[in-house]
Design a protein around this motif. Structure first.
Motif, PDB file in Angstrom:
ATOM      1  N   ASP A   1    -105.646 109.271  62.355  1.00  0.00           N
ATOM      2  CA  ASP A   1    -106.893 110.542  62.858  1.00  0.00           C
ATOM      3  C   ASP A   1    -105.634 111.360  62.499  1.00  0.00           C
ATOM      4  O   ASP A   1    -105.387 112.235  63.923  1.00  0.00           O
ATOM      5  CB  ASP A   1    -106.929 109.713  64.276  1.00  0.00           C
ATOM      6  CG  ASP A   1    -108.754 110.829  64.314  1.00  0.00           C
ATOM      7  OD1 ASP A   1    -108.667 111.685  63.362  1.00  0.00           O
ATOM      8  OD2 ASP A   1    -108.928 110.572  65.340  1.00  0.00           O
ATOM      9  N   GLU A   2    -105.370 112.098  61.293  1.00  0.00           N
ATOM     10  CA  GLU A   2    -104.571 113.902  60.906  1.00  0.00           C
ATOM     11  C   GLU A   2    -105.951 114.540  62.019  1.00  0.00           C
ATOM     12  O   GLU A   2    -105.565 115.320  62.170  1.00  0.00           O
ATOM     13  CB  GLU A   2    -104.635 113.849  59.990  1.00  0.00           C
ATOM     14  CG  GLU A   2    -103.967 114.265  59.545  1.00  0.00           C
ATOM     15  CD  GLU A   2    -103.764 115.553  58.075  1.00  0.00           C
ATOM     16  OE1 GLU A   2    -103.458 116.294  57.284  1.00  0.00           O
ATOM     17  OE2 GLU A   2    -103.934 114.420  57.063  1.00  0.00           O
ATOM     18  N   GLN A   3    -107.177 114.622  61.273  1.00  0.00           N
ATOM     19  CA  GLN A   3    -108.255 115.110  61.895  1.00  0.00           C
ATOM     20  C   GLN A   3    -108.199 115.776  63.288  1.00  0.00           C
ATOM     21  O   GLN A   3    -108.201 116.936  63.627  1.00  0.00           O
ATOM     22  CB  GLN A   3    -109.243 114.972  61.574  1.00  0.00           C
ATOM     23  CG  GLN A   3    -110.797 115.644  61.889  1.00  0.00           C
ATOM     24  CD  GLN A   3    -112.146 114.960  61.075  1.00  0.00           C
ATOM     25  OE1 GLN A   3    -111.748 114.133  61.269  1.00  0.00           O
ATOM     26  NE2 GLN A   3    -112.926 115.724  60.606  1.00  0.00           N
ATOM     27  N   ALA A   4    -108.083 114.801  64.446  1.00  0.00           N
ATOM     28  CA  ALA A   4    -108.543 114.645  65.310  1.00  0.00           C
ATOM     29  C   ALA A   4    -107.205 115.332  66.068  1.00  0.00           C
ATOM     30  O   ALA A   4    -106.946 116.460  66.726  1.00  0.00           O
ATOM     31  CB  ALA A   4    -108.228 113.821  66.614  1.00  0.00           C
TER      32      ALA A   4
ATOM     33  N   ASP B   1    -104.356 123.235  66.703  1.00  0.00           N
ATOM     34  CA  ASP B   1    -105.443 124.201  66.048  1.00  0.00           C
ATOM     35  C   ASP B   1    -105.291 125.156  66.992  1.00  0.00           C
ATOM     36  O   ASP B   1    -105.563 125.772  67.560  1.00  0.00           O
ATOM     37  CB  ASP B   1    -106.145 124.601  65.294  1.00  0.00           C
ATOM     38  CG  ASP B   1    -105.950 123.814  63.658  1.00  0.00           C
ATOM     39  OD1 ASP B   1    -105.158 124.240  63.426  1.00  0.00           O
ATOM     40  OD2 ASP B   1    -107.307 123.599  63.228  1.00  0.00           O
TER      41      ASP B   1
ATOM     42  N   ARG C   1    -104.827 117.495  63.786  1.00  0.00           N
ATOM     43  CA  ARG C   1    -104.920 118.916  63.499  1.00  0.00           C
ATOM     44  C   ARG C   1    -105.776 119.811  64.198  1.00  0.00           C
ATOM     45  O   ARG C   1    -106.023 121.099  64.575  1.00  0.00           O
ATOM     46  CB  ARG C   1    -105.395 118.760  62.121  1.00  0.00           C
ATOM     47  CG  ARG C   1    -104.736 120.378  61.478  1.00  0.00           C
ATOM     48  CD  ARG C   1    -105.126 119.733  59.859  1.00  0.00           C
ATOM     49  NE  ARG C   1    -103.792 119.391  59.571  1.00  0.00           N
ATOM     50  CZ  ARG C   1    -103.471 119.302  59.104  1.00  0.00           C
ATOM     51  NH1 ARG C   1    -102.407 121.164  59.350  1.00  0.00           N
ATOM     52  NH2 ARG C   1    -102.371 118.852  58.861  1.00  0.00           N
ATOM     53  N   ARG C   2    -106.703 118.715  65.081  1.00  0.00           N
ATOM     54  CA  ARG C   2    -107.932 120.049  65.820  1.00  0.00           C
ATOM     55  C   ARG C   2    -107.393 120.272  67.326  1.00  0.00           C
ATOM     56  O   ARG C   2    -107.642 121.141  67.501  1.00  0.00           O
ATOM     57  CB  ARG C   2    -109.102 119.078  65.860  1.00  0.00           C
ATOM     58  CG  ARG C   2    -109.620 119.129  64.656  1.00  0.00           C
ATOM     59  CD  ARG C   2    -111.538 118.525  65.474  1.00  0.00           C
ATOM     60  NE  ARG C   2    -111.754 117.760  66.309  1.00  0.00           N
ATOM     61  CZ  ARG C   2    -111.293 116.323  65.841  1.00  0.00           C
ATOM     62  NH1 ARG C   2    -111.793 115.712  64.496  1.00  0.00           N
ATOM     63  NH2 ARG C   2    -111.669 115.051  66.579  1.00  0.00           N
TER      64      ARG C   2
END
Length: 263
Positions: free
Chosen positions: A53-56, A62, A58-59
């Protein structure tokens, strides 16, 4: 007469003044994400490991960066030695010498009786929970030694190591018992090198692990069995994990801190 100003705790730092860097496996979600947030707030530089889960991840990175924290991503499968070496190299390339490792990545497999468990799932649980903890610990010890760092490893166990979780996931409980034995043995082995190894054993916690195990409503079922009558939040588990990294825990090694609402 005005009250004296409260003294702010000093930021954890390496001898050269740089932030102490920690790698958190499975850091993109759940308890791991809570550990990353709290560690960053306390002044640690954080490497967030994730598998898919790169999206989680990366969030979260950030969010930490926006709050002024130092952070990087380190993708990799903790159960694979080559992946582990790569993710440690990534973390050190971005953050410098590592001070701490949080072995948080873990899976349960599906809920059910052990006789009905999928053999491949049992092997994957041990590959992630036990071999992953061992692979990452070996990688951390090598880097501590090379840098001359008196580092800290904190492993995530589970109250299941004590309750054994019959009719739910006996194999998962067995994997966490292995983690606790490993914690004690490794702690005693490296204590003379100034390296500490501890564990935190959470009880049932409000994360996505219940849905992944096949019972999203499990919290409602298990809460009445907990003396405190509720499940933990990820933040309540993150607190003792990050405390064990700190100098306040400097005489603790080989310890397993149970954080399970009275179980």
């Amino acid at each position: 007469m005005s009250a004296p100003a409260k003294q702010q705790p000093s930021r954890p730092a390496m001898p050269d003044g740089s932030p102490r860097a920690v790698l958190v496996t499975g850091g993109g979600r759940g308890i791991g994400a809570a550990v990353c947030r709290l560690a960053a707030r306390r002044g640690y530089a954080v490497a967030i490991n994730y598998l898919h889960d790169e999206q989680a991840a990366r969030r979260l990175a950030d969010e930490i960066a926006a709050a002024g924290g130092t952070v990087c991503l380190a993708q990799g499968d903790v159960g694979g030695q080559a992946d582990v070496e790569r993710m440690f190299d990534t973390a050190q390339a971005h953050l410098g010498s590592l001070f701490g490792l949080i072995n948080n990545a873990g899976i349960t497999g599906r809920l059910g009786r052990f006789a009905d468990a999928d053999p491949a799932s049992i092997e994957q649980v041990f590959r992630t929970n036990v071999l992953g903890t061992m692979h990452c610990s070996r990688a951390a010890l090598k880097r501590f030694r090379d840098a001359g760092t008196h580092g800290v490893i904190v492993n995530l166990s589970s109250i299941a190591a004590v309750t054994a979780s019959p009719n739910e996931y006996v194999h998962y409980a067995a994997s966490k018992s292995a983690v606790e034995t490993f914690t004690l043995g490794l702690a005693r082995e490296v204590a003379a090198n100034g390296i500490r190894v501890c564990a935190v054993a959470p009880g049932s916690t409000l994360t996505g692990i219940h849905a992944a195990a096949g019972e999203p409503d499990r919290p409602l079922r298990v809460a009445p069995k907990i003396p405190m009558g509720r499940l933990a939040t990820p933040e309540e588990i993150a607190a003792p994990v990050v405390w064990l990294l700190s100098d306040e825990a400097s005489y603790m090694t080989g310890a397993v801190v149970r954080c399970a609402g009275g179980l």
